[in-house]
Scaffold this active site. Sequence first.
Site, PDB file in Angstrom:
ATOM      1  CB  SER A 125      -0.884  -0.010   1.259  1.00 19.01           C
ATOM      2  OG  SER A 125      -1.505   1.247   1.456  1.00 19.01           O
ATOM      3  CE1 TYR A 150      -3.334  -0.298   5.164  1.00 17.94           C
ATOM      4  CE2 TYR A 150      -3.934  -2.594   5.452  1.00 17.94           C
ATOM      5  CZ  TYR A 150      -3.631  -1.527   4.623  1.00 17.94           C
ATOM      6  OH  TYR A 150      -3.595  -1.698   3.260  1.00 17.94           O
ATOM      7  CE  LYS A 154      -1.434  -4.465   3.342  1.00 12.36           C
ATOM      8  NZ  LYS A 154      -1.658  -5.787   2.708  1.00 12.36           N
TER       9      LYS A 154
HETATM   10  C1  WQD Z   1      -9.577   9.416   1.320  1.00 12.35           C
HETATM   11  C2  WQD Z   1      -9.819  10.882   1.587  1.00 12.35           C
HETATM   12  C3  WQD Z   1     -10.267  11.380   3.887  1.00 12.35           C
HETATM   13  C4  WQD Z   1     -14.116   9.426   4.244  1.00 12.35           C
HETATM   14  C5  WQD Z   1      -7.087   4.260   3.032  1.00 12.35           C
HETATM   15  C6  WQD Z   1      -6.018   3.462   3.686  1.00 12.35           C
HETATM   16  C7  WQD Z   1      -4.998   3.068   2.644  1.00 12.35           C
HETATM   17  C8  WQD Z   1      -5.678   2.355   1.522  1.00 12.35           C
HETATM   18  C9  WQD Z   1      -6.796   3.200   0.942  1.00 12.35           C
HETATM   19  C10 WQD Z   1      -5.545  -0.035   1.738  1.00 12.35           C
HETATM   20  C11 WQD Z   1      -9.146  11.360   2.873  1.00 12.35           C
HETATM   21  C12 WQD Z   1     -11.467  11.725   3.008  1.00 12.35           C
HETATM   22  C13 WQD Z   1     -12.918   9.891   3.735  1.00 12.35           C
HETATM   23  C14 WQD Z   1     -15.129  10.350   4.598  1.00 12.35           C
HETATM   24  C15 WQD Z   1     -13.721  12.142   3.901  1.00 12.35           C
HETATM   25  N1  WQD Z   1      -6.192   1.127   1.994  1.00 12.35           N
HETATM   26  N2  WQD Z   1     -12.732  11.230   3.561  1.00 12.35           N
HETATM   27  N3  WQD Z   1     -14.887  11.687   4.402  1.00 12.35           N
HETATM   28  O1  WQD Z   1      -7.363   7.154   4.129  1.00 12.35           O
HETATM   29  O2  WQD Z   1      -6.512   7.755   1.784  1.00 12.35           O
HETATM   30  O3  WQD Z   1      -6.518   5.404   2.498  1.00 12.35           O
HETATM   31  O4  WQD Z   1      -7.688   3.524   2.009  1.00 12.35           O
HETATM   32  O5  WQD Z   1      -4.518  -0.211   1.180  1.00 12.35           O
HETATM   33  O6  WQD Z   1      -4.055   2.226   3.255  1.00 12.35           O
HETATM   34  O7  WQD Z   1      -5.395   4.278   4.633  1.00 12.35           O
HETATM   35  O8  WQD Z   1      -8.683   6.531   2.053  1.00 12.35           O
HETATM   36  O9  WQD Z   1     -11.043   6.770   1.433  1.00 12.35           O
HETATM   37  O10 WQD Z   1     -10.439   6.705   3.909  1.00 12.35           O
HETATM   38  O11 WQD Z   1      -9.881   8.714   2.541  1.00 12.35           O
HETATM   39  O12 WQD Z   1     -13.515  13.362   3.739  1.00 12.35           O
HETATM   40  O13 WQD Z   1     -16.258   9.996   5.078  1.00 12.35           O
HETATM   41  O14 WQD Z   1     -11.215  11.081   1.780  1.00 12.35           O
HETATM   42  O15 WQD Z   1     -10.085  12.374   4.889  1.00 12.35           O
HETATM   43  O16 WQD Z   1      -8.694  12.684   2.680  1.00 12.35           O
HETATM   44  P1  WQD Z   1      -7.235   6.818   2.688  1.00 12.35           P
HETATM   45  P2  WQD Z   1     -10.098   7.129   2.508  1.00 12.35           P
END
Ligand code: WQD
Length: 336
Positions: A125, A150, A154
């Site tokens: 990741s 998590y 990785k």
């Molecule tokens: C993306 C953006 C949030 C939800 C995670 C894991 C990473 C990978 C992908 C596995 C951020 C914003 C989110 C919400 C929001 N997983 N957001 N409101 O955190 O980049 O990555 O998933 O490999 O390891 O950490 O993804 O979709 O949670 O967030 O504003 O209700 O959307 O703050 O900026 P993230 P995400």
Amino acid sequence: MKKILVTGGLGYIGSHTVVELQSAGYDVVVIDNLDNSTEEVKERIVSISGRSIDLVIGDVNDQTIMNRIFKEYDFYGVVHFAAYKAVGESVDNPIKYYENNVSGLITLLGAMERHGVQNLIFSSSCTVYGIAEDLPVTEDTPIKSAESPYGTTKIIGEEIIQDYAKHKNIKTILLRYFNPVGAHPSAQIGELPNGVPSNLVPYITQTAAGIREQLVIHGNDYNTSDGTCIRDYIHVVDLAKAHVKAMTFADKMTSSVDIFNVGTGDGSTVLEVVQAFEERCNMRLNYRIGPRRDGDVEQIFADTQKINDVLQWQTEYDLHDMMYHAWMWQKSISRK
Ligand code: WQD
């Protein structure tokens, strides 16, 4: 036909990868403990590919089961997805993540060694980069200490594989995923979040479907074009196809380990994702700006030169396609 073991093959990325491996002519065996999926996904995969799958309901941590299937099948290679991946949950329960994610990999490596299976694709990741100084990140961007247990699993997984490969005859490809989103165009398979989604896109589609009241955007005071965080969102089918390219590349590998960023190379802000959803799905989304979320990096997106050149892989879907397919999938499961 070359036989591939896909651990966690009924999961979100796993199921899409099984479809693409089958389409590329591989025979697929899946081991999945159904922790994060249902057996129905197997039928849905078959309905897309038209090819059967041998499914083993079990845990990669179970040495007995792993020895049995490695004895039963002559695997050409393994794609290893089986792991927990909820960042927030890993903070609450680090031991559960170390035990499942790290021990599961070790059990798999042992089974591969005992049965002479050499090719491994490991699901890693972009989280291993943490808060990157320079963007876009390349495969040489320094690994930072992770923001969550998590992410730590990785980093440890990559280190174990790289160290192991120095001493044993194995060829492994570490694929560092950016943000997988969307669903298969058939709307037969897609993301099945457990409970309230923590990831952005399933939260968007559940809000649009009326399952959630309102999307809260975590902060708009970052140093980006519109103040919201930037990520590299990649269509899950494009990501799945990268695994097929990687498995094909394993044969030609001269080194024992290679690493590839799997993203689009484009960064999108949260508001741009919302806008793409509204435009492509022709609807207004109910959202508001809330406080920042702990652990979020301000921005990260990939330099994809290496995977484009070495694996001859290019993305086919854009952000609008990702939003449309995610929405078609949400509507198909909301109808159930
Ligand atoms: C993306 C953006 C949030 C939800 C995670 C894991 C990473 C990978 C992908 C596995 C951020 C914003 C989110 C919400 C929001 N997983 N957001 N409101 O955190 O980049 O990555 O998933 O490999 O390891 O950490 O993804 O979709 O949670 O967030 O504003 O209700 O959307 O703050 O900026 P993230 P995400």
